[in-house]
Design a protein around this motif. Sequence first.
Motif, PDB file in Angstrom:
ATOM      1  N   VAL A 364     -21.346  52.714  36.016  1.00  0.00           N
ATOM      2  CA  VAL A 364     -21.801  52.568  36.744  1.00  0.00           C
ATOM      3  C   VAL A 364     -21.745  51.207  37.317  1.00  0.00           C
ATOM      4  N   THR A 365     -21.848  50.394  36.337  1.00  0.00           N
ATOM      5  CA  THR A 365     -22.322  48.786  36.465  1.00  0.00           C
ATOM      6  C   THR A 365     -20.718  48.282  37.684  1.00  0.00           C
ATOM      7  N   ILE A 366     -19.275  49.091  36.150  1.00  0.00           N
ATOM      8  CA  ILE A 366     -18.378  48.655  36.804  1.00  0.00           C
ATOM      9  C   ILE A 366     -18.216  49.514  38.358  1.00  0.00           C
ATOM     10  N   PHE A 367     -18.717  50.405  38.420  1.00  0.00           N
ATOM     11  CA  PHE A 367     -18.442  51.475  39.458  1.00  0.00           C
ATOM     12  C   PHE A 367     -18.909  50.444  40.762  1.00  0.00           C
ATOM     13  N   THR A 368     -20.133  50.257  40.975  1.00  0.00           N
ATOM     14  CA  THR A 368     -21.221  50.096  41.939  1.00  0.00           C
ATOM     15  C   THR A 368     -20.432  48.537  41.924  1.00  0.00           C
ATOM     16  N   TRP A 369     -20.249  47.465  41.212  1.00  0.00           N
ATOM     17  CA  TRP A 369     -19.405  46.396  41.396  1.00  0.00           C
ATOM     18  C   TRP A 369     -18.742  46.110  42.640  1.00  0.00           C
ATOM     19  N   VAL A 370     -17.249  47.180  41.645  1.00  0.00           N
ATOM     20  CA  VAL A 370     -16.117  47.274  42.055  1.00  0.00           C
ATOM     21  C   VAL A 370     -15.811  48.062  43.362  1.00  0.00           C
ATOM     22  N   PHE A 371     -16.668  49.171  43.618  1.00  0.00           N
ATOM     23  CA  PHE A 371     -16.546  50.019  44.699  1.00  0.00           C
ATOM     24  C   PHE A 371     -17.683  49.155  46.252  1.00  0.00           C
ATOM     25  N   VAL A 372     -18.492  48.348  45.838  1.00  0.00           N
ATOM     26  CA  VAL A 372     -19.255  47.803  46.772  1.00  0.00           C
ATOM     27  C   VAL A 372     -18.760  46.442  47.370  1.00  0.00           C
ATOM     28  N   SER A 373     -18.429  45.320  46.236  1.00  0.00           N
ATOM     29  CA  SER A 373     -17.307  44.039  46.831  1.00  0.00           C
ATOM     30  C   SER A 373     -15.949  44.864  47.648  1.00  0.00           C
ATOM     31  N   SER A 374     -15.693  46.180  47.159  1.00  0.00           N
ATOM     32  CA  SER A 374     -14.074  46.116  47.701  1.00  0.00           C
ATOM     33  C   SER A 374     -14.388  46.778  49.884  1.00  0.00           C
ATOM     34  N   LEU A 375     -15.826  47.421  49.448  1.00  0.00           N
ATOM     35  CA  LEU A 375     -15.894  48.227  50.656  1.00  0.00           C
ATOM     36  C   LEU A 375     -16.607  46.746  51.821  1.00  0.00           C
ATOM     37  N   ALA A 376     -16.728  46.369  51.079  1.00  0.00           N
ATOM     38  CA  ALA A 376     -17.333  44.696  51.817  1.00  0.00           C
ATOM     39  C   ALA A 376     -15.936  43.838  52.228  1.00  0.00           C
TER      40      ALA A 376
END
Length: 414
Positions: A364-376
Motif C-alpha cells: 500500500v505504501t509503495i503503490f500510494t506514493w508512486v501512483f499519487v506522485s506520478s499522477l501529479a
Amino acid sequence: METPIFELQYALDTFYFLVCGALVMWMAAGFAMLEAGLVRAKNTTEILTKNIALFAVACIMYMAVGYELMYDKGLGMFLSGIMGDGVAGAAAEEKASYAPSADFFFQVVFVATAMSIVSGAVAERMKLWSFLLFAVVLTAVIYPVEGSWTWGGMDVFGLYNLGDLGFSDFAGSGIVHMAGAAAALAGVLLLGARKGKYNAQGQVVAIPGANLPMATLGTFILWMGWFGFNGGSVLATASVDSANSVAVVFMNTNMAAAGGLVGALLAARLLYGKADLTMVLNGVLAGLVVITAEPSTPTPLLATLFGLVAGVLVVFSIIGLDKLKIDDPVGAISVHGVVGLLGLLLVPVTNDNASLLGQIIGAVTIFTWVFVSSLAVWALIKATLGIRVSAAEEYQGGDLSECGMEAYPEFMSQ
C-alpha cells in the motif's frame, strides 16, 4: 592490509555483480523487442526510441540525484572519485565484499527496468518528449524515494519503518515492478485509450501487434535477463552458502517462468479455445514477476505453482482491465502491477521473516506514493506540454509524427 582470501572474494563478488548487472541491462533490449512486437508497425520506431532513450535518462538522473536519495550516496561520491579507491578503501567505506561502483551499476539498471514498464502501457498515443520528461522525474525522485524506504532502510516520511513491520521484497516484485505499473496506471488514466480500442457499444476491439516473432524474442531475452535480476540480488557468490543461494534463485526463477507459461496457456485455452501467444508471453513474465519477491526460499515445486497461479491471474487481469476501459497495449499493468502485488503477498508462505500485514502495508505504501506522485507529475505535464498526440498524428503513427522515419518503410504505403 587485506588478506588474499578477502581480495579473492572481493574480486569474485564484484565480477558476479557486474555480470548480473549486464544481464539486467540486457532486459532493456527485451522490453524494447516485446513492446515493438506488440504495437502496430506505424509506432515501432517511436517505441524503440522511448526504450533506448529512457535507459540513458535513467542512468544520468539516478547518478545525479536518485542514488543519493535512495542510499545517501550520489553525485558527490562520483565527483570525488572514491568509486575506484580499491579493495581497502571500498571495504572501509562500504563494509561490503564488492566495489561501490558495481553496486551503483546494479542499482541503476533496476531503475531503468521500472521506467521500461511504463513505456509499453502508454504506447501508441503518448508524446515522446512528455514521456521522457516523466522519466526524468521517476528515475530521479519517485522511484528512489520508495526505494529508500525498502532497500535503503529509511523510515517512511519519519512515520514507520517497513523493515520493522516485516516487509520483505527480495528483488523487487513491489519495489520495481508494482511501482512501474503504478506509474503506468496513473499515466494511462489521464491519457485515455487508443482510438478504435473500444467501439460505440463500449466493446473491446482487439488491436493486434505487428511482429509476434519480435515479441517472442523479447520475452526470451527478458527470461534470460531475469537470472541477473534475481540472481544478482543475492549480492554475493564467493562462498559456499552464497553460491548455493544463487543456484536456488536461478532454479526457482526459471521454474516460475515455466509455470507462468503453462498457467496462461491453459487459461487462454479454456477461455478462447485457442493458444493465444500474447497471453502465453505475458504468462512467462507473470511467473518471473511473482517469484521476484522471494526466489530464495520456495521449493522448485512451489515456485512452479506460484508461477502457474500468476499465469492464470494475468490472463484474467488483462481481460478485466480491458473491460474497465484501461487500455494497456502490452498488458504491463497486469503483469507487473497485479502480479507484483501477488508476489509480495506470497512471500510469507515460504519466508518466516516476513509477515502478511507487513507485506500489505509495504504494498500500500509503495503503490500510494508512486501512483499519487506520478499522477501529479503526469497532470502537470498534461497541463503544460500535453501528453497525448493529436488524432491525426495517432492515425499516422508515432514513427512519422514523432521520429520522422518508419521502421518498415518498404511495407508502408507511400
